[in-house]
Design a protein around this motif. Structure first.
Motif, PDB file in Angstrom:
ATOM      1  N   GLU A   6      27.035  41.917  89.842  1.00 28.10           N
ATOM      2  CA  GLU A   6      26.665  43.191  89.224  1.00 28.10           C
ATOM      3  C   GLU A   6      26.633  44.311  90.260  1.00 28.10           C
ATOM      4  O   GLU A   6      27.094  45.430  90.004  1.00 28.10           O
ATOM      5  CB  GLU A   6      25.302  43.063  88.543  1.00 28.10           C
ATOM      6  N   LEU A   7      26.078  43.982  91.444  1.00 30.06           N
ATOM      7  CA  LEU A   7      26.002  44.989  92.514  1.00 30.06           C
ATOM      8  C   LEU A   7      27.395  45.416  92.942  1.00 30.06           C
ATOM      9  O   LEU A   7      27.672  46.611  93.105  1.00 30.06           O
ATOM     10  CB  LEU A   7      25.224  44.423  93.702  1.00 30.06           C
ATOM     11  N   LEU A  11      28.904  49.244  92.767  1.00 28.44           N
ATOM     12  CA  LEU A  11      29.354  49.952  93.969  1.00 28.44           C
ATOM     13  C   LEU A  11      30.826  50.344  93.865  1.00 28.44           C
ATOM     14  O   LEU A  11      31.239  51.367  94.414  1.00 28.44           O
ATOM     15  CB  LEU A  11      29.131  49.076  95.210  1.00 28.44           C
ATOM     16  N   ALA A  12      31.606  49.530  93.157  1.00 29.18           N
ATOM     17  CA  ALA A  12      33.036  49.826  93.015  1.00 29.18           C
ATOM     18  C   ALA A  12      33.272  51.098  92.213  1.00 29.18           C
ATOM     19  O   ALA A  12      34.328  51.726  92.326  1.00 29.18           O
ATOM     20  CB  ALA A  12      33.745  48.644  92.362  1.00 29.18           C
ATOM     21  N   ARG A  13      32.298  51.514  91.421  1.00 26.98           N
ATOM     22  CA  ARG A  13      32.437  52.734  90.597  1.00 26.98           C
ATOM     23  C   ARG A  13      31.892  53.943  91.351  1.00 26.98           C
ATOM     24  O   ARG A  13      31.068  54.704  90.855  1.00 26.98           O
ATOM     25  CB  ARG A  13      31.705  52.533  89.274  1.00 26.98           C
ATOM     26  N   VAL A  18      29.061  59.330  91.621  1.00 25.41           N
ATOM     27  CA  VAL A  18      29.044  60.704  92.133  1.00 25.41           C
ATOM     28  C   VAL A  18      28.989  61.698  90.974  1.00 25.41           C
ATOM     29  O   VAL A  18      28.221  62.670  91.010  1.00 25.41           O
ATOM     30  CB  VAL A  18      30.284  60.956  93.017  1.00 25.41           C
ATOM     31  N   ASP A  19      29.797  61.468  89.947  1.00 22.37           N
ATOM     32  CA  ASP A  19      29.816  62.370  88.785  1.00 22.37           C
ATOM     33  C   ASP A  19      28.460  62.397  88.080  1.00 22.37           C
ATOM     34  O   ASP A  19      28.008  63.454  87.615  1.00 22.37           O
ATOM     35  CB  ASP A  19      30.896  61.934  87.803  1.00 22.37           C
ATOM     36  N   GLU A  20      27.800  61.257  88.001  1.00 20.21           N
ATOM     37  CA  GLU A  20      26.509  61.202  87.319  1.00 20.21           C
ATOM     38  C   GLU A  20      25.414  61.887  88.126  1.00 20.21           C
ATOM     39  O   GLU A  20      24.450  62.414  87.569  1.00 20.21           O
ATOM     40  CB  GLU A  20      26.119  59.744  87.037  1.00 20.21           C
ATOM     41  N   ASN A  70      34.922  52.538  96.981  1.00 16.91           N
ATOM     42  CA  ASN A  70      33.565  52.279  96.500  1.00 16.91           C
ATOM     43  C   ASN A  70      32.593  53.350  96.992  1.00 16.91           C
ATOM     44  O   ASN A  70      32.945  54.208  97.812  1.00 16.91           O
ATOM     45  CB  ASN A  70      33.092  50.877  96.920  1.00 16.91           C
ATOM     46  N   LEU A  71      31.372  53.294  96.495  1.00  8.12           N
ATOM     47  CA  LEU A  71      30.373  54.317  96.811  1.00  8.12           C
ATOM     48  C   LEU A  71      30.070  54.386  98.298  1.00  8.12           C
ATOM     49  O   LEU A  71      29.950  55.482  98.863  1.00  8.12           O
ATOM     50  CB  LEU A  71      29.081  54.028  96.037  1.00  8.12           C
ATOM     51  N   LEU A  72      29.956  53.233  98.954  1.00 10.45           N
ATOM     52  CA  LEU A  72      29.613  53.233 100.377  1.00 10.45           C
ATOM     53  C   LEU A  72      30.709  53.887 101.221  1.00 10.45           C
ATOM     54  O   LEU A  72      30.418  54.546 102.222  1.00 10.45           O
ATOM     55  CB  LEU A  72      29.351  51.806 100.860  1.00 10.45           C
ATOM     56  N   THR A  73      31.957  53.721 100.807  1.00 12.20           N
ATOM     57  CA  THR A  73      33.065  54.374 101.512  1.00 12.20           C
ATOM     58  C   THR A  73      32.986  55.888 101.339  1.00 12.20           C
ATOM     59  O   THR A  73      33.179  56.645 102.311  1.00 12.20           O
ATOM     60  CB  THR A  73      34.418  53.856 100.991  1.00 12.20           C
TER      61      THR A  73
END
Length: 358
Positions: A6-7, A11-13, A18-20, A70-73
């Motif tokens: 799930e994590l 993170l892949a989204r 960012v949009d949210e 992903n988000l971390l990138t």
């Protein structure tokens, strides 16, 4: 799906998150149960993507490139972008970095390299800086000519550094300028220039850099060594000036690399170890072509998984784990492909004949 699954899916989204986040404050995100440090990072990453922001064309291109990361990138790239002062430079960095493919570590490295192209490294100013510490100690930092500071360092007793400095500066014992055991390291190019009377710079094996003019004013031992470097095979030979040295091979290795050749290391050769490029246990010979200098740390981590290793291809190169040859002191080196040119093989035969007749 497991918790880790799930994590990973969330993170892949990265761009969806960012949009949210757009329009939300850091406090509002923390109130949702998001850790404060992550809340701060996602707000900073989302801020440039507001529709009211300038550089809308770059924003659209960057959004398209960001979809595959992903988000971390995205957070890692934005942290590097914030190191730049001008907004157009930040957008250029975001777009160029996110166009790349790879994991977060690789994209972060790409972004850091892009920052280096824009931000010039600060040049240290000559002078003395003093810093007081809370434990009663203090630090004294001196920036000045390389050779002079190397002399100061060499005059300090390593076992009693503070005591020896106090004696030199305030006691009757005055520090004498160290006598240099001359190792004249020259490439064929430099040798020709020196013969024509041009100024030539030398790197001494204590890590210092000195000009030929400065060298003439220093205290020089009545003996020394001249190492001649070949542009393909490294040290050609070591010639004695006055007295032959029993440590010939070590001195030749020091002459080729007055400092540890591992990228970013400046440890002087006097404080280094002799390193076999092809390990002795693997049949590597103790010969000039197979020897170099490496500090104790890099000698130990050489060929350790994930750290790379040293090899010779004309000069000593660092080979990263993925197999790219990297000359010391340069940020990027082309991959070496195919055999050496015919003229290099001819030079090799001449050198081998010289070694046999030496």
């Amino acid at each position: 799906m497991t918790i880790m699954g799930e994590l990973a899916s969330l993170l892949a989204r990265g761009l969806d998150i960012v949009d949210e986040v757009l329009g939300l404050t850091e406090s509002e995100i923390i109130a949702m149960g998001i850790p404060d440090t992550l809340a701060k990072d996602v707000v900073a990453t989302a801020a440039p993507f507001t529709e009211t922001n300038s550089f809308q064309d770059k924003r659209r291109q960057t959004r398209a490139a960001a979809k595959k990361h992903n988000l971390l990138t995205l957070i890692a790239v934005e942290k590097q972008a914030q190191r730049l002062k001008k907004e157009h430079q930040r957008w250029d960095l975001r777009l160029e970095a996110l166009k790349k493919t790879g994991d977060t570590k690789r994209i972060d490295k790409e972004a850091r390299e892009l920052v280096k192209k824009v931000v010039k490294p600060r040049t240290p100013k000559a002078g003395v800086r003093f810093a007081q510490h809370s434990d009663g100690n203090a630090s004294l930092t001196i920036c000045g000519p390389s050779a002079d500071l190397a002399d100061i360092r060499d005059s300090i007793d390593k076992d009693q550094p503070i005591e020896s400095v106090l004696k030199h500066w305030f006691g009757e014992e005055k520090a004498a300028q160290p006598t240099i055991t001359l190792m004249l390291v020259t490439t064929m190019d430099n040798y020709a220039k020196a013969c024509e009377g041009h100024e030539v710079w030398f790197q001494l094996s204590n890590g210092a850099v000195i000009s030929s003019t400065e060298l003439a004013t220093r205290n020089i031992n009545d003996y020394g060594f001249h190492v001649l470097l070949h542009p393909v095979y490294g040290p050609v030979n070591l010639h004695r000036i006055s007295r032959f040295a029993s440590t010939k091979q070590r001195l030749m290795a020091m002459g080729e690399n007055p400092v540890c050749p591992w990228p970013g290391c400046s440890k002087g050769a006097h404080d280094c170890q002799v390193h076999h490029l092809e390990a002795w246990r693997n049949g590597g010979e103790t010969s000039p072509e197979n020897l170099t200098i490496a500090c104790q740390y890099h000698n130990a981590v050489n060929e350790v998984d994930g750290r790379g290793f040293l090899r010779r291809r004309g000069t000593i190169y660092w080979v990263p784990p993925k197999g790219w040859y990297h000359p010391p002191g340069t940020p990027v080196a082309p991959e070496l492909e195919g055999p050496l040119p015919a003229w290099v093989e001819e030079e090799k035969q001449l050198l081998e004949e010289e070694f046999r007749n030496a």
